[in-house]
Design an enzyme around this catalytic site. Sequence first.
Site, short mmCIF file in Angstrom:
data_model
loop_
_atom_site.label_atom_id
_atom_site.label_comp_id
_atom_site.label_asym_id
_atom_site.label_seq_id
_atom_site.Cartn_x
_atom_site.Cartn_y
_atom_site.Cartn_z
CB ALA A 127 -1.06 0.25 0.52
CB ALA A 129 -0.24 6.77 1.79
CB SER A 130 0.07 11.39 0.13
OG SER A 130 0.03 11.51 1.45
CB ALA A 132 4.71 6.58 4.86
CE LYS A 147 2.58 5.47 7.88
NZ LYS A 147 1.16 6.20 9.18
CG ASP A 280 -8.60 6.97 9.18
OD1 ASP A 280 -9.63 6.35 9.13
OD2 ASP A 280 -7.60 6.58 8.47
#
Length: 281
Positions: A127, A129-130, A132, A147, A280
């Site tokens: 995966a 993201a912006s 990491a 991560k 979240d």
Amino acid sequence: MDYWRLARAGATLARHGLIVPDEYRSRMPWPGRAAGALLRALPGVRRKGRRGQRFAAALEKLGPAYIKLGQLLATRPDLLGVELTSDLAHLKDKLPPFPVAQAQRAVTDSFGEDAQQLFPPLGNAIAAASIAQVHRIETADGPRAVKLLRPGVEARIAKELRAMMRGAKLLERRSAEGRRLRLIAFVETLAESMTRELDLRFEAGAASEFAEIIADDGFVSAPAVDWARTSDKVLTTDWVEGAPLTDPAALDGVDRKALGERIVRGFLATALDHGFFHADL
């Protein structure tokens, strides 16, 4: 350079067919109005898709600070409307990963000579993201999720935030609407949030405390932090198998009522009993 970055951001928005409303366009300096008109007239301007989809695509192209901006805006349907914020909510974890070689180098830079003993060779990211991306590794104690911050993301975000602040100050000076929206305070909030995200030790500490709190009630559980493999740019936790609840098939055969009850009770217990909760879900 700040003005160049702001011009680039404006050009990217214009190329995605995001035209500034007339009431705001009239307040822009004439070079900005002229450049916007030229860009909108050129061929290749993206006009397909909903406005929110084009906005999300433009922010993704502009980079991590703007993606974070979109994520914050996605929490304000009261200001932007449900459809637009729903489109922005897709700015999560489906971005192109950086190469494995760079990821391996990031681990070595963080742990030096110990990196080879602590980390097996990394495979492809699972995966991204912006800020990491995440890799899975196998250790003697079981699988782990690793991560890693994107290389150079701190310097890039600092430059973009500085440009955003300059733009916010300019708009507040020139526009009553800008002062009403408190754009400077908004950028300050964005900067504070991103500064914390750029040091993974903050996330590790919060995750560790969260795991201890929810263990007291037993409604839900959280992966433990592997502190030996964690630094400011690397966060390692237990690996947890799961399925996204956005996939309807993931709940086949699951007692949805019982699941919903556990989630709600777990949230209320941490928020009301401990004053600490995961934002979240």
